[in-house]
Write a protein that holds these residues in place. Structure first.
Motif, PDB file in Angstrom:
ATOM      1  N   GLY A  34       0.776  -1.225   0.000  1.00 28.57           N
ATOM      2  CA  GLY A  34       0.000   0.000   0.000  1.00 28.57           C
ATOM      3  C   GLY A  34       0.812   1.282   0.000  1.00 28.57           C
ATOM      4  N   PRO A  35       1.777   1.430   0.924  1.00 26.74           N
ATOM      5  CA  PRO A  35       2.563   2.668   0.938  1.00 26.74           C
ATOM      6  C   PRO A  35       3.277   2.935  -0.386  1.00 26.74           C
ATOM      7  N   VAL A  38       0.766   4.504  -2.814  1.00 27.69           N
ATOM      8  CA  VAL A  38       0.536   5.932  -2.551  1.00 27.69           C
ATOM      9  C   VAL A  38       1.696   6.755  -3.105  1.00 27.69           C
ATOM     10  N   GLU A  62      -5.789  -3.463   2.908  1.00 26.47           N
ATOM     11  CA  GLU A  62      -4.723  -2.464   2.800  1.00 26.47           C
ATOM     12  C   GLU A  62      -4.681  -1.787   1.437  1.00 26.47           C
ATOM     13  N   ALA A  66      -5.096   2.161   0.757  1.00 28.00           N
ATOM     14  CA  ALA A  66      -4.023   2.887   0.079  1.00 28.00           C
ATOM     15  C   ALA A  66      -4.565   3.625  -1.147  1.00 28.00           C
TER      16      ALA A  66
END
Length: 212
Positions: A34-35, A38, A62, A66
């Motif tokens: 997810g991070p 982003v 997740e 995200a």
């Protein structure tokens, strides 16, 4: 199109990248959490992102979270979410900002390349695309907030929820496009959706369809 892929399965991620490349698109980033999604959306500003709902570390939602965060940072960033299962709440969460350019498809749809690419193009163009299985389950499980609609208007709204244009709806129902436009106008009126500069009425109608 320039596309970001977020999928933790290396096999599926590489398969999607190859499919998109063969279709003439460019994958600008392929990530597995997810991070990273982003960050990729913020950096590359892709035409559309393809996102798996379940990603590390817990493999619950997740990817969805995200995707919503990416759209918060890059307002209106088109996102097509892929899921193994039907979860109506996920579709509602995606639509909550009322800006459109979102899709929710089951992973099985990727097998039908033409249908998958069509949905991807519609999301990239600002449309809203919901898997027909998602729509069907929502019809069965929700309370009915649409009591004023006729059976035909419900049918039209269901196809709108799948992301179909008026032209596509007219072809599916074998009626004139003018008749579809009349049904859509009736739907907006019965749901109290007056013309607005800030809210997309088709998205608002779909939210009413999903509501409850």
């Amino acid at each position: 199109m320039r596309i970001v892929i977020a999928e933790d399965s290396v096999l599926l991620r590489e398969g999607l990248a190859r499919l998109l490349d063969e279709a003439g698109h460019t994958v600008v980033a392929a990530v597995g959490d997810g991070p990273s999604l982003v960050e990729a959306v913020s950096t590359h500003r892709p035409d559309v992102s393809i996102v798996d709902v379940r990603m590390p570390p817990t493999h619950t939602d997740e990817g969805l979270r995200a995707a919503i965060e990416a759209r918060r940072r890059v307002p209106g960033a088109p996102v097509l979410v892929l899921s193994q299962y039907v979860e109506g709440s996920y579709a509602s969460d995606l639509l909550a900002d009322k800006t459109g350019a979102v899709g929710y498809l089951l992973k099985d749809r990727v097998v039908d390349v033409e249908e998958f690419l069509d949905g991807l193009n519609r999301v990239a163009g600002g449309g809203t695309v919901l898997d027909s299985e998602v729509v069907s389950q929502l019809l069965v499980n929700r309370r009915d907030p649409l009591g004023a609609l006729t059976p035909r208007e419900r049918e039209v709204l269901g196809l709108m929820a799948e992301g179909r244009t008026n032209t596509a709806i007219s072809q599916r129902l074998v009626v004139s496009e003018g008749a579809v436009e009349k049904h859509v106008g009736n739907i907006f009126a019965k749901l109290g959706l007056a013309p607005s500069e800030s809210d997309h009425r088709r998205v608002m109608a779909v939210l009413a369809y999903l509501g409850s």
